[in-house]
Scaffold this motif. Structure first.
Motif, PDB file in Angstrom:
ATOM      1  N   PRO A  14     -63.592   3.458  49.831  1.00 47.21           N
ATOM      2  CA  PRO A  14     -64.719   3.884  48.912  1.00 47.21           C
ATOM      3  C   PRO A  14     -65.893   2.767  49.466  1.00 47.21           C
ATOM      4  CG  PRO A  14     -62.728   3.070  47.511  1.00 47.21           C
ATOM      5  CD  PRO A  14     -62.287   3.217  49.164  1.00 47.21           C
ATOM      6  N   ALA A  15     -65.518   1.585  50.082  1.00 46.29           N
ATOM      7  CA  ALA A  15     -66.619   0.944  50.595  1.00 46.29           C
ATOM      8  C   ALA A  15     -67.346   1.651  51.827  1.00 46.29           C
ATOM      9  CB  ALA A  15     -66.213  -0.574  51.120  1.00 46.29           C
ATOM     10  N   ARG A  16     -66.531   2.252  52.603  1.00 45.45           N
ATOM     11  CA  ARG A  16     -67.017   2.864  54.039  1.00 45.45           C
ATOM     12  C   ARG A  16     -67.949   4.155  53.251  1.00 45.45           C
ATOM     13  NH1 ARG A  16     -61.680   2.917  56.244  1.00 45.45           N
ATOM     14  NH2 ARG A  16     -61.640   5.271  55.944  1.00 45.45           N
ATOM     15  N   LEU A  17     -67.520   4.892  52.362  1.00 48.86           N
ATOM     16  CA  LEU A  17     -68.443   5.853  51.917  1.00 48.86           C
ATOM     17  C   LEU A  17     -69.723   5.459  51.208  1.00 48.86           C
ATOM     18  CD1 LEU A  17     -68.777   8.763  50.912  1.00 48.86           C
ATOM     19  CD2 LEU A  17     -67.562   8.425  48.643  1.00 48.86           C
ATOM     20  N   PHE A  53     -71.994   4.603  54.082  1.00 51.55           N
ATOM     21  CA  PHE A  53     -72.403   5.913  54.761  1.00 51.55           C
ATOM     22  C   PHE A  53     -73.667   6.498  53.865  1.00 51.55           C
ATOM     23  CE2 PHE A  53     -72.277  10.633  54.145  1.00 51.55           C
ATOM     24  CZ  PHE A  53     -72.315  10.959  55.815  1.00 51.55           C
ATOM     25  N   VAL A  54     -73.536   6.531  52.370  1.00 50.81           N
ATOM     26  CA  VAL A  54     -74.470   6.808  51.515  1.00 50.81           C
ATOM     27  C   VAL A  54     -75.667   6.031  51.410  1.00 50.81           C
ATOM     28  CG1 VAL A  54     -74.939   7.555  49.133  1.00 50.81           C
ATOM     29  CG2 VAL A  54     -72.988   8.203  50.100  1.00 50.81           C
ATOM     30  N   ALA A  55     -75.582   4.716  51.546  1.00 48.44           N
ATOM     31  CA  ALA A  55     -76.653   3.739  51.598  1.00 48.44           C
ATOM     32  C   ALA A  55     -77.603   3.940  52.822  1.00 48.44           C
ATOM     33  CB  ALA A  55     -76.267   2.245  51.241  1.00 48.44           C
ATOM     34  N   ALA A  56     -76.875   4.227  53.742  1.00 45.91           N
ATOM     35  CA  ALA A  56     -77.685   4.425  55.046  1.00 45.91           C
ATOM     36  C   ALA A  56     -78.373   5.807  55.317  1.00 45.91           C
ATOM     37  CB  ALA A  56     -76.974   4.314  56.340  1.00 45.91           C
TER      38      ALA A  56
END
Length: 394
Positions: free
Chosen positions: A54-57, A60-63
């Protein structure tokens, strides 16, 4: 899909030894059913097995690396934990189906008059094929176990690749796709969630080592770092998910790839160890292996729908598809494609007309294109006019 049974049909509590025997038998049953349905791999994990995903996702979305795929942001919380999707799930069964090609799909990139369609899309839509097979397994398993089940294939907010890695089907390589020691980078994934407790498999460790073949193979440099992808530069995203104009700087790099891209998958050294595929593997349609760009430029909506009936290509629609074909035409350097591209300047779709402008600016002699611009550049659509204006600056 969900299959339920009544409470009276559920197994009662039993001593540990009996419980473990039940797990063993039901797990073995699932594996047998998976093989019978043509799956190459079947392994099991727990719903809490991907705490880091979840943190990686979210990063990814925040960037903003998901581009225009708004659904990824909208379903972020639901993707974070399988139990958010279904609180009662106790075991997650992950299935893998080998779709590896019979030849290196990159060979078509040296044929500028031909269009490259990603290997996975050269036959029936895998969503329909895999979901149909999973439903067969789910029905039999629910009847045998007296448990509730749900099946998912890609379209639901399920983080399939991290779950497949946790189950031991493979590991997420530096190209972010799943890599299997037995099937390389060519696996369709599907999942079965169940309220039944099953035997759990161990995760597969990362075997990429120092290799960066997949990263170096990407034509558009879509990997900012190993294990990271920026969809906004990925050819698969640009030719399938992206609906608007494609960055002019990226267009020449896309070459003749009109639907998806296999380069990072095909470059993976683990492919050489791929086991022979099941007899039930989807075989590529001959007419979709190396279709002619000239022919594809002639497709109207009815012809497009007919050609790609049952294919995942049909999902992007005729206009976006012809946009991609025009980009390939512009990259071909072939003068015999000028006439079919020129006819598309009068197409009903602005996205088609705009890409026809770009293709002709690369194919036509400068004087001839300047005359065409003088006659056609006052298009009613702002994006088409912008494309004409861009050619004046070249």
């Amino acid at each position: 899909m969900r299959i339920s049974t009544s409470d009276k049909d559920r197994p009662t509590s039993a001593p540990s030894q009996k419980t473990e025997e039940r797990k063993r038998k039901l797990t073995a049953f699932l594996r047998q059913e998976a093989l019978a349905q043509g799956f190459d791999l079947c392994r099991i994990t727990l719903p809490d097995s991907i705490p880091e995903a979840p943190a990686r996702l979210a990063e990814f979305v925040a960037a903003r690396r998901h581009g225009t795929m708004a659904w990824m942001e909208e379903t972020l919380e639901r993707r974070a934990d399988p139990r958010t999707l279904w609180s009662e799930v106790r075991s997650i069964v992950m299935f893998g189906l080998n779709y590896g090609p019979e030849e290196d799909p990159r060979s078509i990139l040296d044929k500028p008059d031909r269009a490259a369609i990603s290997v996975y899309a050269r036959n029936r839509d895998y969503h329909d094929v895999i979901k149909g097979r999973l439903k067969e397994i789910a029905t039999r398993f629910a009847a045998r176990a007296g448990a509730d089940v749900k099946v998912f294939v890609d379209t639901a907010p399920v983080m399939e690749k991290p779950l497949a890695a946790a189950a031991g089907l493979g590991w997420q390589g530096k190209h972010t796709n799943l890599v299997s020691r037995s099937h390389g980078s060519w696996l369709f994934l599907g999942s079965l969630f169940t309220t039944e407790a099953l035997e759990i498999d161990t995760p597969e460790r990362d075997h990429c080592g120092s290799c960066r073949a997949c990263l170096d193979a990407c034509p558009t440099a879509a990997f900012p770092a190993p294990y990271q992808i920026d969809a906004r530069r990925c050819i698969s995203y640009l030719t399938i998910e992206h609906k608007g104009p494609i960055d002019p700087d990226l267009r020449p790099l896309i070459g003749n790839r009109i639907y998806g891209c296999d380069d990072c998958l095909a470059a993976c050294p683990w492919n050489k160890f791929a086991a022979e595929a099941s007899e039930m593997k989807l075989k590529a349609r001959e007419d979709l292996k190396e279709p002619s760009i000239a022919f594809l430029l002639t497709l109207d909506d009815a012809a497009f729908r007919s050609l790609f009936s049952g294919s995942p290509v049909k999902r992007i629609g005729r206009d976006r598809f012809v946009r991609n074909v025009l980009m390939a035409a512009g990259n071909s350097g072939r003068s015999d494609l000028i006439a079919p591209c020129q006819r598309l300047l009068d197409d009903g779709s602005p996205v088609v007309r705009a890409m026809a402008v770009w293709a002709l600016s690369r194919l036509m002699p400068q004087a001839g294109f300047a005359a065409l611009r003088a006659a056609k550049s006052n298009d009613e659509d702002a994006e088409v006019r912008a494309e004409w204006q861009m050619t004046e600056q070249c």
